[in-house]
Design an enzyme around this catalytic site. Structure first.
Site, short mmCIF file in Angstrom:
data_model
loop_
_atom_site.label_atom_id
_atom_site.label_comp_id
_atom_site.label_asym_id
_atom_site.label_seq_id
_atom_site.Cartn_x
_atom_site.Cartn_y
_atom_site.Cartn_z
N HIS A 36 8.98 -3.55 3.42
CA HIS A 36 8.56 -3.74 2.03
C HIS A 36 9.79 -3.99 1.13
O HIS A 36 9.76 -4.85 0.24
CB HIS A 36 7.88 -2.48 1.48
CG HIS A 36 6.67 -2.03 2.24
ND1 HIS A 36 6.64 -0.86 2.96
CD2 HIS A 36 5.44 -2.58 2.36
CE1 HIS A 36 5.43 -0.70 3.49
NE2 HIS A 36 4.69 -1.75 3.15
N ARG A 48 2.22 2.85 9.29
CA ARG A 48 1.46 3.61 10.29
C ARG A 48 2.34 4.21 11.38
O ARG A 48 1.91 5.12 12.08
CB ARG A 48 0.40 2.72 10.95
CG ARG A 48 -0.74 2.36 10.03
CD ARG A 48 -1.85 1.70 10.81
NE ARG A 48 -3.02 1.46 9.97
CZ ARG A 48 -3.20 0.40 9.23
NH1 ARG A 48 -2.28 -0.54 9.21
NH2 ARG A 48 -4.29 0.26 8.50
N ASP A 102 2.30 -9.66 8.87
CA ASP A 102 0.85 -9.82 8.75
C ASP A 102 0.56 -11.31 8.60
O ASP A 102 0.21 -11.80 7.52
CB ASP A 102 0.35 -9.02 7.54
CG ASP A 102 0.62 -7.53 7.71
OD1 ASP A 102 -0.21 -6.85 8.32
OD2 ASP A 102 1.68 -7.06 7.28
N VAL A 109 10.71 -7.15 9.60
CA VAL A 109 11.84 -6.23 9.78
C VAL A 109 11.48 -5.25 10.90
O VAL A 109 10.36 -4.73 10.94
CB VAL A 109 12.15 -5.48 8.47
CG1 VAL A 109 13.31 -4.51 8.66
CG2 VAL A 109 12.47 -6.47 7.36
N GLN A 151 -10.13 -2.76 2.21
CA GLN A 151 -9.64 -3.42 3.42
C GLN A 151 -9.58 -2.49 4.62
O GLN A 151 -9.08 -2.87 5.68
CB GLN A 151 -8.31 -4.12 3.17
CG GLN A 151 -7.12 -3.23 2.98
CD GLN A 151 -5.89 -4.06 2.62
OE1 GLN A 151 -5.83 -4.67 1.56
NE2 GLN A 151 -4.92 -4.11 3.51
N MET A 172 0.84 -1.20 0.00
CA MET A 172 0.00 0.00 0.00
C MET A 172 0.88 1.25 0.00
O MET A 172 0.40 2.35 0.30
CB MET A 172 -0.95 -0.03 1.20
CG MET A 172 -1.92 -1.21 1.09
SD MET A 172 -3.38 -1.04 2.09
CE MET A 172 -2.67 -0.99 3.70
N HIS A 175 8.86 1.14 3.44
CA HIS A 175 9.94 1.11 4.43
C HIS A 175 10.75 -0.16 4.19
O HIS A 175 10.47 -0.93 3.26
CB HIS A 175 9.37 1.18 5.84
CG HIS A 175 8.29 0.18 6.13
ND1 HIS A 175 8.52 -1.18 6.10
CD2 HIS A 175 6.97 0.33 6.42
CE1 HIS A 175 7.40 -1.82 6.38
NE2 HIS A 175 6.43 -0.93 6.56
#
Ligand code: AMP
Length: 288
Positions: free
Chosen positions: A44, A193, A156, A182, A68, A37, A41
């Protein structure tokens, strides 16, 4: 949207552009896909680098998926910086970035999680509609992109479990690969976030990873009672004054509540609100 692509990175700003790019990849080459999304960072980027080193070609998507987010405020406040993201992806040796418009992602095919706790508990319970929305969009990406490999973060863990189930049922030739969580040096799991945490909330946010460390200590110290371990986990989180949503032990192979004994691999999963920011974390434990 980025004005121009950094050297080496192809920008795919529509479904048509994606289709043309995909058609040019010779049959037999592997294609790695990392859905994100944005507001990228190191979490990703570690997946992007893993994809680029595993596959012949790599594409990363950036799409803040409205389906979502149950909470429209969280959706509108979700950080977005596609220009900076593209520069980072070019450095990570990614070949292309897919930046679809919402119309490109419209799909008639809604995907529901298979039944069971992973479909009903934890993230599914506290974010109604989240799992369906996530699977619908990830499934649509799989359909449009046709990757041979897809990369998801263990951070996740419930999402990873549900995507694996969906892939096994609907995309059997796709290999789903997990990347490790990480963290910052002090243990906080990286999350887009985190940028919304105040300096004070940032200190309280450490409660999530700290509670997992306390739990790991109790496990290493010989504690085997599931209820006791869950209590230790929740108490450690609550101490920091964060608003706990769940603090649970989960069987890692079925994503059912752990038990009756902790003989195989299991995961401690936590979710809490810190200030106005919802954070999750987990730790894999047990097993051989
Ligand atoms: P998101 O942009 O939050 O949808 O995340 C995109 C992908 O990055 C998902 O597969 C996440 O699990 C993964 N991810 C997010 N944070 C981390 C992290 N701290 N470490 C590893 N992977 C992560």
């Amino acid at each position: 949207m980025p004005a121009k692509a950094p050297p080496g990175l192809t920008l795919l700003e529509s479904r048509g552009a994606l289709r043309e790019w995909r058609e040019d990849i010779p049959e037999g080459l592997s294609l790695g896909f990392v859905p994100t999304m944005g507001s990228l960072h190191e979490g990703h980027l570690s997946l992007a680098r893993q994809a680029a080193s595993t596959c012949s070609k790599t594409v990363v998507s950036i799409f803040v998926n409205p389906l979502q987010f149950g909470d429209s405020e969280d959706f509108s406040r979700y950080p977005r910086d596609p220009q900076a993201d593209c520069a980072l992806l070019a450095d990570a040796a990614v070949d292309a970035v897919y930046l679809p418009e919402p119309a490109d992602m419209e799909t008639m095919l809604r995907r529901f999680p298979a039944e069971g706790p992973a479909a009903e508990c934890w993230e599914a319970e506290f974010r109604p509609g989240h799992c369906e929305g996530m699977l619908t969009v990830v499934g649509e990406f799989f359909r449009q992109i046709g990757p041979t490999h897809a990369f998801f973060g263990e951070k996740d863990a419930q999402q990873l479990f549900l995507v694996r189930e969906m892939a096994a049922a609907s995309f059997p030739s796709l290999e789903v690969i997990a990347g490790p969580t990480v963290r910052e040096a002090d243990g906080l799991a990286l999350s887009s976030r985190n940028a919304r945490l105040t300096a004070n909330d940032r200190k309280h946010a450490l409660a999530l990873s700290a509670s997992l460390a306390v739990l790991a200590g109790a496990w290493k110290g010989g504690e085997r009672g599931i209820a006791v371990l869950e209590k230790i986990l929740a108490a450690s989180l609550e101490q920091e004054g964060v608003q706990v949503e769940y603090a649970s032990l989960v069987d890692d192979s079925t994503f059912h509540p752990a038990g009756p004994s902790l003989s195989g691999p299991w995961r401690a999963c936590v979710a809490a609100r810190v200030g106005g920011v919802r954070l999750i974390d987990n730790l894999l434990m047990g097993g051989p």
